[in-house]
Structures are given as structure tokens and as C-alpha cells.
Write a protein that holds these residues in place. Structure first.
Motif, mmCIF file in Angstrom:
data_model
loop_
_atom_site.group_PDB
_atom_site.id
_atom_site.type_symbol
_atom_site.label_atom_id
_atom_site.label_comp_id
_atom_site.label_asym_id
_atom_site.label_seq_id
_atom_site.Cartn_x
_atom_site.Cartn_y
_atom_site.Cartn_z
ATOM 1 N N ARG A 1 0.834 -1.205 0.000
ATOM 2 C CA ARG A 1 0.000 0.000 0.000
ATOM 3 C C ARG A 1 0.871 1.259 0.000
ATOM 4 O O ARG A 1 0.565 2.235 -0.675
ATOM 5 N N GLU A 2 1.976 1.221 0.731
ATOM 6 C CA GLU A 2 2.909 2.346 0.744
ATOM 7 C C GLU A 2 3.571 2.524 -0.624
ATOM 8 O O GLU A 2 3.710 3.645 -1.114
ATOM 9 N N VAL A 3 3.978 1.416 -1.235
ATOM 10 C CA VAL A 3 4.617 1.473 -2.551
ATOM 11 C C VAL A 3 3.670 2.069 -3.587
ATOM 12 O O VAL A 3 4.069 2.902 -4.414
ATOM 13 N N PHE A 4 2.403 1.659 -3.548
ATOM 14 C CA PHE A 4 1.441 2.101 -4.561
ATOM 15 C C PHE A 4 0.700 3.385 -4.205
ATOM 16 O O PHE A 4 -0.097 3.873 -5.006
ATOM 17 N N ALA A 5 0.967 3.974 -3.052
ATOM 18 C CA ALA A 5 0.265 5.195 -2.629
ATOM 19 C C ALA A 5 0.314 6.307 -3.684
ATOM 20 O O ALA A 5 -0.717 6.942 -3.943
ATOM 21 N N PRO A 6 1.447 6.568 -4.332
ATOM 22 C CA PRO A 6 1.459 7.641 -5.340
ATOM 23 C C PRO A 6 0.552 7.372 -6.547
ATOM 24 O O PRO A 6 0.165 8.297 -7.250
ATOM 25 N N PHE A 7 0.212 6.118 -6.792
ATOM 26 C CA PHE A 7 -0.618 5.754 -7.940
ATOM 27 C C PHE A 7 -2.078 5.548 -7.538
ATOM 28 O O PHE A 7 -2.894 5.128 -8.355
ATOM 29 N N ASN A 8 -2.393 5.826 -6.300
ATOM 30 C CA ASN A 8 -3.705 5.514 -5.734
ATOM 31 C C ASN A 8 -4.315 6.756 -5.070
ATOM 32 O O ASN A 8 -4.970 6.665 -4.049
ATOM 33 N N ARG A 9 -4.084 7.927 -5.652
ATOM 34 C CA ARG A 9 -4.478 9.183 -5.011
ATOM 35 C C ARG A 9 -5.940 9.557 -5.200
ATOM 36 O O ARG A 9 -6.606 9.960 -4.257
#
Length: 86
Positions: free
Chosen positions: A48-56
Motif C-alpha cells: 500500500r505504501e509502494v502504490f500510494a502515489p498511484f492511488n491518489r
């Protein structure tokens, strides 16, 4: 091999990609969905931390077990192929 009494934490995770030919960079930067296949809470949190920038803009992350994540990829491929032939 010598036993060194060292333990390493690891997790098994399935994170299938959904990239279309000719649009891989765009699809990577703006994914339609992000599948995380794991039963381990720590692994889920890390991804979830890794994908946070793509999940805004909206929550695109779907968490499931590893087998279901792999099957999701196969179903998506079959559906896409079916759409191309209609």
C-alpha cells in the motif's frame, strides 16, 4: 551449508500487472486497478505504501489471497481477448 541461526522475514505476494501493449508506461503511472495477493498484513501495508502515489484520486487497491490474485490476471486477459474479437 552452515547454520548461522539467522532468520529473515519474508512474505509471498502476488501483484499482477495489467499493462496494455503500447501503453505500458501510461498504465503503470495510472493503473485501473492494483491487485495485492497476500494473507500477510505487513506485506499488504508495505505494498500500500509502494502504490500510494498511484492511488491518489480513488481507492484502486483490491486485496485478496495469492491464488485469487493470479486468477484475476487470467480472467482479465481472457476478458480483454474476448473484447478484441467482438
Amino acid at each position: 551449508m552452515t547454520n548461522r541461526n539467522v532468520q529473515h522475514e519474508f512474505a509471498v505476494v502476488s501483484n499482477p500487472e495489467f499493462l496494455k501493449e503500447g501503453a505500458a508506461v501510461h498504465d503503470c503511472e495510472r493503473p485501473d486497478r492494483i491487485i495485492i495477493g497476500t494473507r500477510q498484513r505487513r506485506a499488504e501495508q508495505l505494498l500500500r505504501e509502494v502504490f500510494a502515489p498511484f492511488n491518489r484520486n480513488r481507492d484502486k487497491i483490491m486485496v485478496m489471497d495469492v491464488r485469487s490474485a493470479e486468477l484475476t490476471k487470467y480472467v482479465a486477459n481472457c476478458w480483454h481477448q474476448n473484447q478484441l474479437h467482438e
